[in-house]
Design a protein around this motif. Structure first.
Motif: not given
Length: 66
Positions: A53-62
């Motif tokens: 729930y409450g998902c956000t995509l995150v760039a692994l490089e960042a």
């Protein structure tokens, strides 16, 4: 990419459901089975299934650079 989740809950299993056919239990195709599904009673579980729930995509490089 990765997924960050604010909350999660175990909601079922992934495995092989079995179904009565006459006097024997016959395996069906592997699939996800929720805990509220009547098929859960005759399912041979292989993995837990978790709902996110409450998902956000995150760039692994960042994330790795921080």
């Amino acid at each position: 990419m990765a997924v960050r989740s604010r909350a999660s809950q175990v909601s079922g299993v992934y495995g092989t459901p079995y179904q009565w056919q006459g006097p024997v239990l016959v395996p069906q195709k592997e699939r996800g089975v929720r805990y509220d599904d009547p098929a859960i009673t005759w399912t041979l579980a292989r993995q837990l299934v978790r709902t996110l729930y409450g998902c956000t995509l995150v760039a692994l490089e960042a994330e790795l650079a921080a």
